[in-house]
Design a protein around this motif. Structure first.
Motif, PDB file in Angstrom:
ATOM      1  N   GLU A 143     -15.693 -19.834 -15.375  1.00  0.00           N
ATOM      2  CA  GLU A 143     -16.755 -20.608 -15.990  1.00  0.00           C
ATOM      3  C   GLU A 143     -16.292 -20.833 -17.557  1.00  0.00           C
ATOM      4  OE1 GLU A 143     -19.258 -22.130 -14.775  1.00  0.00           O
ATOM      5  OE2 GLU A 143     -18.726 -21.513 -12.724  1.00  0.00           O
ATOM      6  N   GLN A 175     -11.636  -9.018  -6.729  1.00  0.00           N
ATOM      7  CA  GLN A 175     -12.409  -9.972  -7.367  1.00  0.00           C
ATOM      8  C   GLN A 175     -11.680 -11.428  -7.309  1.00  0.00           C
ATOM      9  OE1 GLN A 175     -13.795  -8.784 -11.131  1.00  0.00           O
ATOM     10  NE2 GLN A 175     -15.394  -7.323 -10.460  1.00  0.00           N
ATOM     11  N   PRO A 217     -15.425 -14.187 -12.359  1.00  0.00           N
ATOM     12  CA  PRO A 217     -16.236 -15.534 -12.062  1.00  0.00           C
ATOM     13  C   PRO A 217     -16.614 -15.851 -13.641  1.00  0.00           C
ATOM     14  CG  PRO A 217     -17.083 -13.707 -10.443  1.00  0.00           C
ATOM     15  CD  PRO A 217     -15.929 -13.144 -11.431  1.00  0.00           C
ATOM     16  N   ALA A 240     -12.276 -15.721  -8.121  1.00  0.00           N
ATOM     17  CA  ALA A 240     -12.762 -16.857  -8.289  1.00  0.00           C
ATOM     18  C   ALA A 240     -11.948 -18.226  -8.423  1.00  0.00           C
ATOM     19  CB  ALA A 240     -13.641 -16.608  -9.526  1.00  0.00           C
TER      20      ALA A 240
END
Length: 742
Positions: free
Chosen positions: A208, A4, A204, A6
């Motif tokens: 944020e 993953q 992700p 991001a």
């Protein structure tokens, strides 16, 4: 296994003051499977109208070079380094020719590649790299990779031709998270808060959350770039804070609250006892001087007078205690100095007690009996209350002291576990020296902790055992699984003393140390054949020099002659050789590519002889640069030429010394007696005579691969069969076969 990834970019307030770029390569599934995913983070923290063009050129060079189909597939780490070298050359040429303007002091970058669990990256300028690592005990730690490894050592100010000069590589574990970020991120968050965000959320959502945190802080004046990379099993649910973590946080808060609220009355009372007593005494005296016109109870006056008397007695008791302690100290000092009897000491203490306490007790008794019944009850109640307050104060203070000691102990235990996790992460990134240093620090912390309760002792013993096990693994000590006696040469000669060994086609050739004899031992049936070399006037055989696929085994005798053993006919014949200089001594011999190499300490030279019918041509000097050969104890050749001295090995290529050197060993002492370098193998084998061990070392780097403790004394020589996993060991009278772990 899936990854993953991001990123976030929060631009600065002045958008034209810097240029940010995050790059992830466009790949096919096949390319990512074989070469991995290439990524990069770039910051140019000044404005120039060609900044975007420069970053475009860098990313295009990375993409095209790394995934070039014309380059044969190789290890991602090697391909990554070749790509960086190409990028360095391109950027250096553009800068030197002034085709681009790039201020390297204000250019910050991270370039990396992830393939499976292997991560390789290079770092330049003002970037932070953190690893959220879960250790064996499932504790999570946020580790700075640029201090854990040596990744920051060369990346700060590289020369223009080596802009991206230092590569860090290692392996990640499942659920490990790597954070790449500009240092400006830490203007908006602490390391602990970042750890909580990264540990509790997938990349992700984590980025944020970080972006929200930055925008919710002070007005942004500098830009922030951050990239998160995480390995996770397929279909894994997002991480959440466990109930255990929440309870731990709550417990910590409660402990802190109790620590700050708990009184420290005993220390203050003792420190200010005299002042407090004087203050109370003055207050009582003022009450007793109240005018007679004021309404007051006779009983109350008696109580106050009684309390005043008690306070006086307490004050005198303090003085007595002080004198008593001084007397005790004086007596103990006299006992140590004069060795007087204990009976005299107890007599002095008894007299001191009577002198101090008798008047106080007598006066206190007189005052107390002068009070009425009700006043006596009040005084007794006041005394009991004072005792209760004192006991409570002492109890609370002791609890506080124990709590602080426990918190300090737990803090140290947590620090030790964090150091262990940091060492594990450092080992993942192949930095053994740093790992040893961190483990040693952790071990020192364990040994300095107080060992009070049984539980604390068990915890410390477990940590100490774990650290020592890790340090033992870093020593690369591997056991020998079996030891066989191949041949006892005393069966052939009661006065035998063998000294040189080599292996050819599953046969061991062993030289007699004092007679012109050569033993051939079949390693399968252990049968021995004696080859007599007396026909070539050999008194003793000193060295053996085999070459692969050569039908002749060359032997050296008396440091001045060479003979050849015909392996097919099992016969020995003198070899014709013309030395390069008169007085040549043969202190080392090796065969490579049908050429004979001789180490000559008398002339501090290495001679090379080309092979010819019946012998060798005249020797020519092989060394191209001056080299001190004194102290040479062993010699081997496999294309490179290896000179072994007492505690070092020198590597020569084409007659010149290279920068190669041995890694540090644990234990460090070395007494090299023999060295083996085989063609097609990346292992250099060393026999450490004093340490009674065989060392396997990487030929490329000099790093230790393994060390094998030897079971025998008086070791003369050794040989290694890497195909069968055997070490052949020659002692004074025996040939041993040792099986080792590959």
């Amino acid at each position: 296994m899936v990854r993953q990834i991001a990123h976030i970019i929060v631009p600065p307030r002045e958008k034209r003051s810097a240029t940010f770029r995050v790059f992830t390569a466009e790949t096919t599934p096949e390319e990512e499977a074989t070469r991995g995913l290439l990524f990069g983070c770039f910051v140019i923290d000044y404005y120039h109208h060609r900044n975007e063009e420069i970053l475009d050129s860098i990313t295009e060079e990375l993409q095209s070079r790394y995934y070039d189909p014309d380059i044969s597939t190789q290890q991602p780490e090697d391909l990554f380094e070749e790509t960086l070298q190409s990028l360095n050359t391109t950027l250096a040429q553009l800068i030197e020719n002034e085709q681009i303007f790039l201020n390297l002091k204000r250019f910050h970058a991270v370039i990396g590649v992830i393939r499976g669990k292997a991560l390789t990256f290079t770092h330049l300028g003002d970037f932070r790299v953190y690893l959220l690592h879960q250790n064996i005990a499932h504790d999570q730690h946020f580790i700075d990779l640029l201090t854990t490894t040596d990744g920051a050592s060369e990346a700060k100010s590289p020369p223009i031709t080596r802009i991206f000069s230092h590569v860090v590589s290692g392996g990640l574990r499942t659920s490990d998270v790597v954070l790449f970020a500009t240092s400006s991120l830490f203007d908006y968050s602490t390391k602990e808060r970042l750890q909580k965000i990264v540990a509790s959320l997938p990349p992700p959502r984590a980025v944020e959350q970080i972006k929200t945190m930055i925008k919710g802080g002070e007005k942004n004046t500098v830009g922030v770039l951050s990239l998160l990379l995480r390995l996770a099993p397929p279909h894994e649910a997002p991480l959440r804070e466990s109930a255990k973590e929440s309870l731990t946080t709550l417990q910590t808060t409660e402990d802190d609250t109790r620590r700050y609220l708990a009184p420290s009355l005993l220390r203050t009372t003792v420190k200010h006892a005299k002042t407090i007593l004087q203050f109370v005494e003055m207050g009582i005296r003022k009450l007793l001087r109240i005018p007679s016109s004021a309404p007051r109870s006779e009983a109350a006056l008696r109580v106050l007078r009684g309390l005043l008397a008690i306070l006086r007695i307490i004050g005198r008791a303090f003085v007595f205690c002080k004198r008593f302690l001084v007397t005790c100290y004086s007596i103990i000092k006299d006992l140590v100095r004069e060795r007087s009897g204990w009976q005299n000491a107890f007599t002095r203490l008894k007299e001191q007690s009577k002198e101090g306490m008798a008047p106080l007790l007598q006066k206190g008794k007189h005052r107390f009996t002068g009070l009425g019944l009700r006043q006596r009850v009040l005084v007794i109640a006041a005394g009991i209350l004072a005792i209760v307050v004192l006991v409570s104060t002492v109890t609370l203070t002791m609890q506080r002291s124990r709590s602080l000691a426990l918190q300090e102990y737990e803090k140290n235990i947590s620090l030790i576990k964090e150091r262990i996790a940091t060492a594990e992460a450092s080992l993942l990134f192949k930095d053994e020296e740093r790992t040893k240093s961190i483990y040693s620090e952790a071990l020192q912390l364990v040994t300095t902790l107080p060992r009070k309760s049984k539980a604390e002792q068990e915890t410390q013993n477990e940590l100490k055992k774990e650290i020592e096990q890790h340090l033992a693994k870093l020593q690369h000590v591997l056991p020998l699984s079996r030891v066989d006696v191949v041949k006892d040469f005393l069966e052939l000669d009661p006065a035998v003393e063998v000294q040189a060994l080599t292996i050819i086609d599953n046969n061991a050739y062993v030289a007699h140390g004092s007679r012109p004899l050569l033993y051939k031992v079949n390693l399968d049936n252990k049968q021995a054949l004696t080859l007599d070399a007396s026909g070539v006037d050999v008194r003793a055989i000193k060295h053996l020099a085999p070459e692969e696929k050569d039908p002749i085994l060359y032997i050296v005798f008396d440091a001045s002659g060479i003979a050849g053993v015909n392996l097919a006919k099992q016969s020995i014949a003198q070899s014709d050789i013309t030395f390069g200089a008169s007085g040549t001594t043969i202190d080392g011999i090796g065969m490579y590519n049908k050429r004979l190499y001789l180490v000559d300490l008398a002339h501090n030279q290495i001679w090379r002889h080309d092979k010819k019918d019946g012998g060798f041509g005249k020797g020519t000097s092989w060394l191209k640069t001056p080299l001190d050969l004194s102290g040479t104890r062993a010699f081997a050749i496999d294309g490179a030429l290896w000179i072994a001295k007492q505690n070092e090995v020198i590597r020569l290529l084409q007659g010149k010394q290279t920068n190669w050197k041995l890694d540090t060993f644990d234990p460090p002492a070395l007494s090299i007696r023999s060295v083996i370098a085989q063609n097609g193998s990346n292992k250099l084998w060393l026999l450490d005579e004093a340490g009674k061990r065989v060392l396997a070392v990487e030929k490329d780097t000099g790093k230790l691969i393994a060390q094998y403790p030897l079971p025998a004394d008086d070791i003369r020589d050794f040989s290694v069969n890497e195909k069968t996993g055997q070490i052949l060991l020659l002692t004074k009278t025996k040939l041993l076969a040792l099986e080792y772990e590959k």
